[in-house]
Design an enzyme around this catalytic site. Structure first.
Site, PDB file in Angstrom:
ATOM      1  N   MET A   1      73.821  84.764  41.236  1.00  0.00           N
ATOM      2  CA  MET A   1      72.950  83.586  41.373  1.00  0.00           C
ATOM      3  C   MET A   1      71.988  83.801  42.536  1.00  0.00           C
ATOM      4  O   MET A   1      72.417  83.993  43.680  1.00  0.00           O
ATOM      5  CB  MET A   1      73.798  82.323  41.598  1.00  0.00           C
ATOM      6  CG  MET A   1      74.617  81.921  40.382  1.00  0.00           C
ATOM      7  SD  MET A   1      75.719  80.501  40.668  1.00  0.00           S
ATOM      8  CE  MET A   1      77.094  81.295  41.527  1.00  0.00           C
TER       9      MET A   1
ATOM     10  N   LYS B   1      74.160  91.612  31.154  1.00  0.00           N
ATOM     11  CA  LYS B   1      74.263  90.152  31.055  1.00  0.00           C
ATOM     12  C   LYS B   1      73.045  89.646  30.305  1.00  0.00           C
ATOM     13  O   LYS B   1      71.907  89.938  30.689  1.00  0.00           O
ATOM     14  CB  LYS B   1      74.330  89.512  32.450  1.00  0.00           C
ATOM     15  CG  LYS B   1      74.527  87.997  32.408  1.00  0.00           C
ATOM     16  CD  LYS B   1      74.777  87.429  33.811  1.00  0.00           C
ATOM     17  CE  LYS B   1      75.175  85.955  33.734  1.00  0.00           C
ATOM     18  NZ  LYS B   1      74.036  85.065  33.468  1.00  0.00           N
TER      19      LYS B   1
ATOM     20  N   GLN C   1      73.931  93.565  40.448  1.00  0.00           N
ATOM     21  CA  GLN C   1      73.064  93.266  39.302  1.00  0.00           C
ATOM     22  C   GLN C   1      71.645  93.720  39.597  1.00  0.00           C
ATOM     23  O   GLN C   1      71.067  93.385  40.636  1.00  0.00           O
ATOM     24  CB  GLN C   1      73.043  91.777  38.961  1.00  0.00           C
ATOM     25  CG  GLN C   1      72.261  91.557  37.649  1.00  0.00           C
ATOM     26  CD  GLN C   1      72.097  90.104  37.259  1.00  0.00           C
ATOM     27  OE1 GLN C   1      71.424  89.351  37.952  1.00  0.00           O
ATOM     28  NE2 GLN C   1      72.685  89.729  36.129  1.00  0.00           N
TER      29      GLN C   1
ATOM     30  N   CYS D   1      67.632  86.321  32.983  1.00  0.00           N
ATOM     31  CA  CYS D   1      66.907  85.445  33.898  1.00  0.00           C
ATOM     32  C   CYS D   1      65.543  85.068  33.321  1.00  0.00           C
ATOM     33  O   CYS D   1      64.768  85.944  32.938  1.00  0.00           O
ATOM     34  CB  CYS D   1      66.735  86.122  35.251  1.00  0.00           C
ATOM     35  SG  CYS D   1      65.914  85.067  36.456  1.00  0.00           S
TER      36      CYS D   1
END
Length: 334
Positions: A16, A137, A68, A98
């Site tokens: 995040m 992801k 990430q 994202c």
């Protein structure tokens, strides 16, 4: 350490932006010894062209911890993955989820759901560059795509590229018309589609992400056949609720932890951070939700929010803030 990553992925705290920095991850590790932790997204240009190696700083106690990356150039991503693996990360994850404008302008993140072949090329290049696992992801789709059609094709390409583990945010991303914040709430969740993917790809380790607010919910997903659960905002805002019983309930090992124990563990960490020129609020901003829902939590948050920015603020402020919790827990006299 690195062989533990797949097991650790039964439960993970989502990457995040602006939240899961090294201080946040250290706190989360005090609450759970086994949960897989992720960095904020780091772009491959920042590492390769910008030399921003400070973004890779982490404490040895954070393991198992994954980096990430965001990017869409296979050569540059391979270089960034190599840098990340050399820095000691246990896994390299590629962001295909994202939806922010900044990410789109760099042609990475959720916009890559439209280019699964390019993602597969990126993954292959990264795998060739490192000996740690490369994971992905993603979203279930973007814009006017039909998730039930595009997600199986996307995952098929990932499996063909050698990916063995994916985390799926069970929402579409709308690249136009919704802000990144709205993209985390407005598109409907489709957990059933994620479950269907496990049926189509039984050998693929699939973690579900999006809208998961409790450890009970995570346990349900695991008992229902999914391999892992990735929790985002709930793990940040109510970390004790998600992580204090995770080692026992998710992994079947260890004793439960407490928010009070985590505070005690953070005090020497804070001392070190301050001795290196850091500021108290850089650490305590991640601790505000430790006592969420408990008597005294408001006083704890207020004491840290109002005091941590002040010059000279140190561990004693945290201990003082903790008195709001301990006093609220004491039985009141008649």
């Amino acid at each position: 350490m690195r062989s533990d990553v797949k097991r650790a992925a039964r439960l993970s705290v989502a990457p995040m932006m602006d939240w899961t920095d090294r201080h946040c991850r250290y706190l989360h590790r005090l609450l759970s010894a086994n949960t897989l932790l992720y960095t904020e997204m780091v772009t491959s240009p920042a590492l390769v062209r910008g030399g921003a190696l400070h973004l890779l700083q982490h404490h040895g106690d954070e393991h198992p911890v994954a980096l990430q990356l965001g990017g869409s150039d296979p050569v540059e991503l391979a270089q960034a993955a190599r840098i990340g693996a050399a820095a000691g990360y246990d896994e390299i994850n590629l962001n295909v989820g994202c939806p922010s404008d900044r990410v789109q302008s760099g042609t990475f993140g959720a916009v890559l759901m439209r280019q699964p072949a390019l993602v597969a090329d990126c993954v292959r290049a990264m795998q060739d560059a490192v000996d740690v696992e490369v994971t992905v992801k993603c979203r279930i789709g973007v814009d006017d795509q039909t998730p039930a059609e595009v997600l199986p094709e996307f995952l098929s390409q990932m499996v063909g590229a050698g990916v063995e583990r994916v985390a799926i945010h069970a929402r579409k991303a709308w690249l136009q018309g919704l802000s990144p914040k709205e993209n985390r709430d407005i598109p409907p969740l489709d957990y059933d589609l994620v479950r269907q993917m496990k049926g189509l790809f039984p050998n693929l380790h699939i973690s579900v992400n999006g809208g998961i607010t409790s450890l009970d919910q995570a346990v349900e997903f695991l008992e229902g056949g999914l391999d892992g659960v990735m929790v985002g905002r709930a793990a940040y805002h109510q970390p004790s609720d998600i992580l204090c019983t995770a080692d026992r309930r998710i992994y079947g090992v260890g004793a439960d932890t407490s928010a009070e124990q985590a505070v005690a563990g953070m005090l020497p960490y804070i001392e070190t951070h301050l001795s290196e020129g850091g500021r108290l609020h850089q650490v305590t901003r991640h601790m505000l939700g430790l006592f969420a829902g408990r008597p005294g939590a408001r006083g704890w948050r207020r004491a840290l929010s109002e005091g941590a920015h002040r010059d000279g603020a140190g561990p004693e402020l945290v201990e003082q803030a903790l008195t709001h919790i301990t006093q609220a827990a004491q039985p009141q006299g008649g």
